[in-house]
Design an enzyme around this catalytic site. Structure first.
Site, PDB file in Angstrom:
ATOM      1  N   HIS A   4      37.866  45.398  40.895  1.00 55.94           N
ATOM      2  CA  HIS A   4      38.956  46.037  40.146  1.00 55.94           C
ATOM      3  C   HIS A   4      39.730  46.976  41.067  1.00 55.94           C
ATOM      4  O   HIS A   4      40.961  47.017  41.046  1.00 55.94           O
ATOM      5  CB  HIS A   4      38.415  46.816  38.943  1.00 55.94           C
ATOM      6  CG  HIS A   4      37.673  45.956  37.956  1.00 55.94           C
ATOM      7  ND1 HIS A   4      38.140  44.730  37.544  1.00 55.94           N
ATOM      8  CD2 HIS A   4      36.490  46.147  37.297  1.00 55.94           C
ATOM      9  CE1 HIS A   4      37.277  44.201  36.674  1.00 55.94           C
ATOM     10  NE2 HIS A   4      36.275  45.037  36.520  1.00 55.94           N
ATOM     11  N   LEU A  18      63.019  47.831  36.403  1.00 57.30           N
ATOM     12  CA  LEU A  18      62.014  46.894  35.866  1.00 57.30           C
ATOM     13  C   LEU A  18      61.194  47.619  34.809  1.00 57.30           C
ATOM     14  O   LEU A  18      60.856  48.794  34.990  1.00 57.30           O
ATOM     15  CB  LEU A  18      61.099  46.406  37.002  1.00 57.30           C
ATOM     16  CG  LEU A  18      59.914  45.548  36.562  1.00 57.30           C
ATOM     17  CD1 LEU A  18      59.937  44.197  37.288  1.00 57.30           C
ATOM     18  CD2 LEU A  18      58.577  46.203  36.865  1.00 57.30           C
ATOM     19  N   ASP A  63      43.110  38.004  36.773  1.00 57.80           N
ATOM     20  CA  ASP A  63      41.739  37.503  36.624  1.00 57.80           C
ATOM     21  C   ASP A  63      41.096  37.221  37.989  1.00 57.80           C
ATOM     22  O   ASP A  63      41.778  36.778  38.915  1.00 57.80           O
ATOM     23  CB  ASP A  63      41.787  36.211  35.786  1.00 57.80           C
ATOM     24  CG  ASP A  63      40.411  35.818  35.269  1.00 57.80           C
ATOM     25  OD1 ASP A  63      39.484  36.645  35.334  1.00 57.80           O
ATOM     26  OD2 ASP A  63      40.272  34.681  34.809  1.00 57.80           O
TER      27      ASP A  63
HETATM   28  C1  FPP Z   1      39.755  40.488  35.076  1.00 60.42           C
HETATM   29  O1  FPP Z   1      38.883  40.107  36.125  1.00 60.42           O
HETATM   30  C2  FPP Z   1      40.186  41.854  35.252  1.00 60.42           C
HETATM   31  C3  FPP Z   1      40.105  42.848  34.330  1.00 60.42           C
HETATM   32  C4  FPP Z   1      39.479  42.716  33.004  1.00 60.42           C
HETATM   33  C5  FPP Z   1      40.616  44.175  34.623  1.00 60.42           C
HETATM   34  C6  FPP Z   1      41.998  44.166  35.168  1.00 60.42           C
HETATM   35  C7  FPP Z   1      42.128  45.283  36.116  1.00 60.42           C
HETATM   36  C8  FPP Z   1      42.709  45.169  37.336  1.00 60.42           C
HETATM   37  C9  FPP Z   1      43.308  43.944  37.863  1.00 60.42           C
HETATM   38  C10 FPP Z   1      42.793  46.281  38.268  1.00 60.42           C
HETATM   39  C11 FPP Z   1      44.145  46.865  38.273  1.00 60.42           C
HETATM   40  C12 FPP Z   1      44.152  47.702  37.086  1.00 60.42           C
HETATM   41  C13 FPP Z   1      45.014  48.598  36.811  1.00 60.42           C
HETATM   42  C14 FPP Z   1      44.749  49.551  35.741  1.00 60.42           C
HETATM   43  C15 FPP Z   1      46.223  48.716  37.546  1.00 60.42           C
HETATM   44  P1  FPP Z   1      37.363  39.837  35.767  1.00 60.42           P
HETATM   45  O2  FPP Z   1      36.651  41.128  35.831  1.00 60.42           O
HETATM   46  O3  FPP Z   1      37.311  39.139  34.446  1.00 60.42           O
HETATM   47  O4  FPP Z   1      36.932  38.886  36.931  1.00 60.42           O
HETATM   48  P2  FPP Z   1      35.947  37.621  36.828  1.00 60.42           P
HETATM   49  O5  FPP Z   1      36.604  36.653  35.884  1.00 60.42           O
HETATM   50  O6  FPP Z   1      35.909  37.107  38.237  1.00 60.42           O
HETATM   51  O7  FPP Z   1      34.619  38.138  36.349  1.00 60.42           O
END
Ligand code: FPP
Length: 241
Positions: A40, A134, A23
């Site tokens: 991301h 893993l 997050d």
């Molecule tokens: C949450 O942050 C993140 C996601 C919904 C997407 C997760 C994806 C990644 C961490 C990138 C790596 C991905 C892969 C496929 C390896 P948010 O967008 O909710 O952030 P915020 O809470 O600050 O808005």
């Protein structure tokens, strides 16, 4: 953080299965005046550093929340980006994961997932099926409640076909119908938010929850190690006195 060394802990204080909620990508990007998608992109490096750190310290299973059943509510542009990004990351990182002995598994519903995402996940599962270092559960179009519903539906169908005796359904038996049967030991969420967000609801029953005040793109293996140190100091009683 980057200079910290890996803590040396007794094997029974290392979590076998770690869940990560990645997050804070959007906030990381916003604070730099960048589009959310840049957050991301920066999160990819964080995930693979955490995978390497998990292997180094002896974690056996890592479940990563890459796209939730609720993430479809985001803007069409962000959803489109995340679909393509998931597909590309899995494709691009496959050889590296295989070389590290990582077994990739997909957890989630097909539903609206792009066909190309599903085929990359299935290709990764096939190629890495025998790896033992893993297990990386890529949770894509995953939701804890939908996983439990799907398990219940499949179990009901097996009961109807007389393959399962309803009198004999144990927690272990029910768990076998889930995408991810094993319990979570350490549940780690970045960004300072303190929520489960429908991730692995069944499996977190006795997990230790650790919330780190670091946005996901800034997470490194040292963040995982710090969380494991915190975990190692907790007393897990599993309902005992
Ligand atoms: C949450 O942050 C993140 C996601 C919904 C997407 C997760 C994806 C990644 C961490 C990138 C790596 C991905 C892969 C496929 C390896 P948010 O967008 O909710 O952030 P915020 O809470 O600050 O808005």
């Amino acid at each position: 953080m980057s200079n910290s060394v890996m803590p040396i802990l007794p094997a029974n204080r290392i979590p076998k299965h770690v869940a990560v909620v990645m997050d804070g990508n959007g906030r990381w990007a916003k604070s730099r005046g960048l589009p959310r998608t840049a957050g991301h992109e920066a999160g990819e490096h964080a995930l693979f550093d955490v995978v390497e750190g998990a292997i180094q310290i002896g974690v056996k299973e890592l479940s990563a929340f890459a796209f939730s059943t609720e993430n479809w509510k985001r803007s069409p542009e962000e959803v489109k980006f995340l679909m393509g990004f998931n597909r590309d990351v899995i494709r691009r990182r496959l050889d590296q994961m295989h070389d590290m002995g990582v077994r990739v598994k997909w957890a989630g519903r097909p539903g609206k997932l792009w066909g190309s995402v599903i085929s990359e996940l299935e290709r990764a599962e096939e190629k890495t099926a025998k790896n033992k270092v893993l297990t990386l559960n890529m949770c894509v179009n995953y939701g804890g409640r939908s996983e439990i519903i799907d398990a219940a539906v499949e179990l009901a169908s097996d009961i109807k076909k007389k393959r399962v005796n309803p009198e004999k359904i144990s927690e272990k038996k029910f768990g076998e119908y889930l995408n991810i049967p094993s319990d979570i030991d350490l549940f780690l969420r970045s960004s300072g938010e303190e929520r489960i967000s429908n991730f692995l609801l069944w499996q977190v029953a006795y997990a230790e929850l650790v919330f780190m005040d670091v946005l996901w793109p800034d997470v490194r293996r040292e963040t995982l190690w710090k969380a494991i140190e915190i975990y190692s100091q907790r007393e897990r009683r599993f309902g005992n006195a």
